[in-house]
Scaffold this motif. Structure first.
Motif, PDB file in Angstrom:
ATOM      1  N   ASP A   1       0.818  -1.212   0.000  1.00 42.73           N
ATOM      2  CA  ASP A   1       0.000   0.000   0.000  1.00 42.73           C
ATOM      3  C   ASP A   1       0.852   1.263   0.000  1.00 42.73           C
ATOM      4  N   PHE A   2       2.169   1.124  -0.130  1.00 45.81           N
ATOM      5  CA  PHE A   2       3.025   2.306  -0.157  1.00 45.81           C
ATOM      6  C   PHE A   2       2.778   3.090  -1.432  1.00 45.81           C
ATOM      7  N   VAL A   3       2.830   4.394  -1.307  1.00 46.46           N
ATOM      8  CA  VAL A   3       2.545   5.263  -2.449  1.00 46.46           C
ATOM      9  C   VAL A   3       3.802   5.564  -3.251  1.00 46.46           C
ATOM     10  N   ASN A   4       4.921   5.762  -2.587  1.00 45.53           N
ATOM     11  CA  ASN A   4       6.138   6.142  -3.293  1.00 45.53           C
ATOM     12  C   ASN A   4       7.372   5.624  -2.556  1.00 45.53           C
ATOM     13  N   CYS A   5       8.504   5.899  -3.142  1.00 45.51           N
ATOM     14  CA  CYS A   5       9.775   5.417  -2.599  1.00 45.51           C
ATOM     15  C   CYS A   5      10.026   5.947  -1.197  1.00 45.51           C
ATOM     16  N   GLU A   6       9.733   7.226  -0.988  1.00 41.65           N
ATOM     17  CA  GLU A   6       9.980   7.821   0.327  1.00 41.65           C
ATOM     18  C   GLU A   6       9.184   7.118   1.421  1.00 41.65           C
ATOM     19  N   ASP A   7       7.939   6.737   1.091  1.00 40.84           N
ATOM     20  CA  ASP A   7       7.133   5.992   2.062  1.00 40.84           C
ATOM     21  C   ASP A   7       7.808   4.686   2.457  1.00 40.84           C
ATOM     22  N   VAL A   8       8.349   3.987   1.457  1.00 44.21           N
ATOM     23  CA  VAL A   8       9.011   2.717   1.735  1.00 44.21           C
ATOM     24  C   VAL A   8      10.225   2.928   2.621  1.00 44.21           C
ATOM     25  N   MET A   9      11.043   3.912   2.280  1.00 38.55           N
ATOM     26  CA  MET A   9      12.260   4.155   3.048  1.00 38.55           C
ATOM     27  C   MET A   9      11.931   4.532   4.495  1.00 38.55           C
ATOM     28  N   ASP A  10      10.937   5.387   4.672  1.00 38.52           N
ATOM     29  CA  ASP A  10      10.539   5.786   6.025  1.00 38.52           C
ATOM     30  C   ASP A  10      10.030   4.592   6.822  1.00 38.52           C
ATOM     31  N   ALA A  11       9.212   3.768   6.155  1.00 39.32           N
ATOM     32  CA  ALA A  11       8.660   2.604   6.849  1.00 39.32           C
ATOM     33  C   ALA A  11       9.752   1.596   7.189  1.00 39.32           C
ATOM     34  N   ALA A  12      10.733   1.426   6.283  1.00 42.74           N
ATOM     35  CA  ALA A  12      11.834   0.496   6.548  1.00 42.74           C
ATOM     36  C   ALA A  12      12.650   0.954   7.740  1.00 42.74           C
ATOM     37  N   ARG A  13      12.873   2.250   7.830  1.00 42.40           N
ATOM     38  CA  ARG A  13      13.631   2.762   8.984  1.00 42.40           C
ATOM     39  C   ARG A  13      12.867   2.555  10.286  1.00 42.40           C
ATOM     40  N   ALA A  14      11.541   2.469  10.186  1.00 48.61           N
ATOM     41  CA  ALA A  14      10.718   2.218  11.371  1.00 48.61           C
ATOM     42  C   ALA A  14      10.547   0.724  11.644  1.00 48.61           C
ATOM     43  N   GLY A  15      11.145  -0.133  10.779  1.00 50.28           N
ATOM     44  CA  GLY A  15      11.107  -1.566  11.011  1.00 50.28           C
ATOM     45  C   GLY A  15       9.959  -2.303  10.352  1.00 50.28           C
ATOM     46  N   ASN A  16       9.235  -1.650   9.437  1.00 48.48           N
ATOM     47  CA  ASN A  16       8.117  -2.300   8.765  1.00 48.48           C
ATOM     48  C   ASN A  16       8.613  -3.491   7.943  1.00 48.48           C
ATOM     49  N   ARG A  17       8.031  -4.670   8.165  1.00 47.32           N
ATOM     50  CA  ARG A  17       8.518  -5.895   7.526  1.00 47.32           C
ATOM     51  C   ARG A  17       8.400  -5.845   6.008  1.00 47.32           C
ATOM     52  N   ARG A  18       7.245  -5.402   5.502  1.00 50.17           N
ATOM     53  CA  ARG A  18       7.054  -5.379   4.057  1.00 50.17           C
ATOM     54  C   ARG A  18       7.997  -4.374   3.397  1.00 50.17           C
ATOM     55  N   ALA A  19       8.194  -3.248   4.037  1.00 48.55           N
ATOM     56  CA  ALA A  19       9.124  -2.263   3.489  1.00 48.55           C
ATOM     57  C   ALA A  19      10.543  -2.826   3.448  1.00 48.55           C
ATOM     58  N   LEU A  20      10.932  -3.556   4.485  1.00 46.54           N
ATOM     59  CA  LEU A  20      12.260  -4.158   4.509  1.00 46.54           C
ATOM     60  C   LEU A  20      12.399  -5.221   3.417  1.00 46.54           C
ATOM     61  N   GLU A  21      11.323  -5.935   3.120  1.00 44.97           N
ATOM     62  CA  GLU A  21      11.358  -6.907   2.025  1.00 44.97           C
ATOM     63  C   GLU A  21      11.601  -6.200   0.688  1.00 44.97           C
ATOM     64  N   LEU A  22      10.928  -5.074   0.501  1.00 46.68           N
ATOM     65  CA  LEU A  22      11.120  -4.314  -0.730  1.00 46.68           C
ATOM     66  C   LEU A  22      12.543  -3.778  -0.827  1.00 46.68           C
ATOM     67  N   ILE A  23      13.098  -3.323   0.290  1.00 49.56           N
ATOM     68  CA  ILE A  23      14.485  -2.864   0.301  1.00 49.56           C
ATOM     69  C   ILE A  23      15.400  -4.024  -0.098  1.00 49.56           C
ATOM     70  N   GLY A  24      15.142  -5.208   0.431  1.00 52.80           N
ATOM     71  CA  GLY A  24      15.947  -6.366   0.079  1.00 52.80           C
ATOM     72  C   GLY A  24      15.857  -6.698  -1.395  1.00 52.80           C
ATOM     73  N   TRP A  25      14.646  -6.594  -1.969  1.00 51.34           N
ATOM     74  CA  TRP A  25      14.468  -6.848  -3.397  1.00 51.34           C
ATOM     75  C   TRP A  25      15.263  -5.840  -4.223  1.00 51.34           C
ATOM     76  N   GLU A  26      15.199  -4.570  -3.835  1.00 54.52           N
ATOM     77  CA  GLU A  26      15.933  -3.542  -4.568  1.00 54.52           C
ATOM     78  C   GLU A  26      17.432  -3.748  -4.442  1.00 54.52           C
ATOM     79  N   ALA A  27      17.907  -4.145  -3.263  1.00 52.60           N
ATOM     80  CA  ALA A  27      19.334  -4.402  -3.072  1.00 52.60           C
ATOM     81  C   ALA A  27      19.808  -5.526  -3.986  1.00 52.60           C
ATOM     82  N   GLU A  28      18.987  -6.563  -4.146  1.00 55.82           N
ATOM     83  CA  GLU A  28      19.350  -7.660  -5.052  1.00 55.82           C
ATOM     84  C   GLU A  28      19.460  -7.162  -6.490  1.00 55.82           C
ATOM     85  N   ARG A  29      18.509  -6.327  -6.893  1.00 55.46           N
ATOM     86  CA  ARG A  29      18.530  -5.791  -8.259  1.00 55.46           C
ATOM     87  C   ARG A  29      19.792  -4.964  -8.498  1.00 55.46           C
TER      88      ARG A  29
END
Length: 377
Positions: A266-294
């Motif tokens: 349900d994230f709207v943009n990249c900034e939302d994902v990054m903010d959520a990942a820094r807060a420990g959101n599991r789905r956001a961290l999964e997306l960060i992991g996917w991007e790191a692999e790419r």
């Protein structure tokens, strides 16, 4: 590369270049210092220094604190003797900076662009040039512009542009006519790589790649200390997507990473994902992991061919180093036997302008002494 002043039958111009180059390599210096360094006579050095003084390229400067007690005269290059103009054409902004011969910023202005048709770009560049010249108080010797696309090395024509209106734009020729001075046009990611190699994370590294993580992944390659453009100027287009198959840049799915955001959460943009990942959101961290692999996969492909020592991450997504750097390093270590270092850009959004300044200065220095001294004779 000339290593010292030349006397006798060879032209005085060579002496002037050698003395001027030596001053840039280390100053303040005296005539005696230059004579020892360049292994030539004091009269030869004296004539060269006087010519450079008359041309306004060097000046008398204060003696260093540890100077001997005798009253020697010290000299150094005049950074304000000339300037270059750097332009960075993005999707929304045209960014500009005027810098002196030492690369120091004299003026910086960013303006919104109304569109990317050639006439609009030329009008925006001309208006921004005028504003920057007024702010800096001097006109540039040369303009370097970064554009997202393949720049044909011989003609300066733009192909495969990120902005469709710029495909086939004879950028170098038309900007030269509009601005009334020499113009260099370069791929923007190439310029970012040059900037990082000059004053950023790649300083002192002879073989590295700058990966711009944004609308796809673009790379600027520095090999043997020099920018590598390739035969057609297309080196580094490692994640090219043909026009018409791209995500629209103004949509929430502007690149592959944002496409995953759009499809999987349900994230709207990249900034939302990054903010959520820094807060420990599991789905956001999964997306960060996917991007790191790419990112790591792209880095591994390039490294496997040219054996890089460093990968520098930049662009809107790549600058989130606190989240991406370690995962990229970990994945990359598993993809290649000789993983390069992974660092985050030290220049941020200024990387392209910094590279444009460096590129412009290199061109200006090639004949500055010849042109300036000739006007005094």
């Amino acid at each position: 590369m000339m290593k010292g002043a030349v006397t006798g039958a060879l032209v005085r111009e060579l002496n002037l270049h050698a003395v001027y180059q030596a001053m840039w390599q280390g100053y303040p210096v005296t005539r005696a210092d230059l004579a020892r360094q360049l292994r030539t006579s004091k009269p030869t050095i004296g004539r060269a220094v006087e010519a450079l003084l008359a041309a306004g390229l060097v000046e008398e400067v204060a003696a260093p604190e540890d100077a001997a007690g005798y009253s020697a005269v010290y000299f150094g290059p005049r950074a304000g003797a000339a300037s270059v103009l750097a332009l960075d054409l993005g999707s929304r902004y045209l960014r500009g900076m005027v810098a002196d011969l030492d690369g120091a910023e004299l003026a910086r202005i960013d303006v919104l662009v109304d569109g990317h048709r050639p006439e609009q770009v030329l009008a925006a560049a001309t208006g921004l040039r005028d504003d920057l010249v007024a702010a800096a108080g001097m006109a540039p010797e040369l303009v370097t512009m970064g554009i997202a696309g393949v720049i044909e090395p011989r003609t300066g024509v733009v192909y495969s542009a990120n902005q469709q209106d710029l495909d086939g734009f004879a950028a170098a020729a038309r900007l030269r006519a509009a601005l009334g001075c020499p113009v260099l046009v370069e791929n923007d990611i190439n310029l970012a790589a040059v900037g990082e190699g000059w004053r950023g994370a790649g300083a002192g590294v002879r073989d590295f790649a700058f990966l711009h993580i944004g609308s796809g992944v673009g790379a600027g390659l520095v090999l043997g200390g020099e920018l590598h453009r390739g035969r057609n100027g297309a080196a580094g287009e490692i994640d090219f997507v043909p026009e018409g198959q791209r995500f629209q840049p103004d949509s929430p799915a502007a690149d592959a990473f944002l496409a995953q955001i759009w499809q999987r959460s349900d994230f709207v943009n990249c900034e939302d994902v990054m903010d959520a990942a820094r807060a420990g959101n599991r789905r956001a961290l999964e997306l960060i992991g996917w991007e790191a692999e790419r990112i790591a996969e792209h880095a591994a492909r390039v490294t496997s061919v040219v054996d890089l020592g460093l990968i520098v991450l930049g662009g809107g997504i790549g600058l989130n180093g606190d989240l991406l750097a370690e995962p990229v390093r970990a994945v990359l270590a598993g993809l290649t036997d000789y993983p390069p270092q992974v660092e985050i850009s030290r220049l941020g959004e200024a990387a392209i302008l910094t590279g444009a300044v460096a590129t412009g200065l290199r061109s200006v220095f090639a004949d500055l002494v010849t042109r300036r001294v000739a006007t005094q004779e």
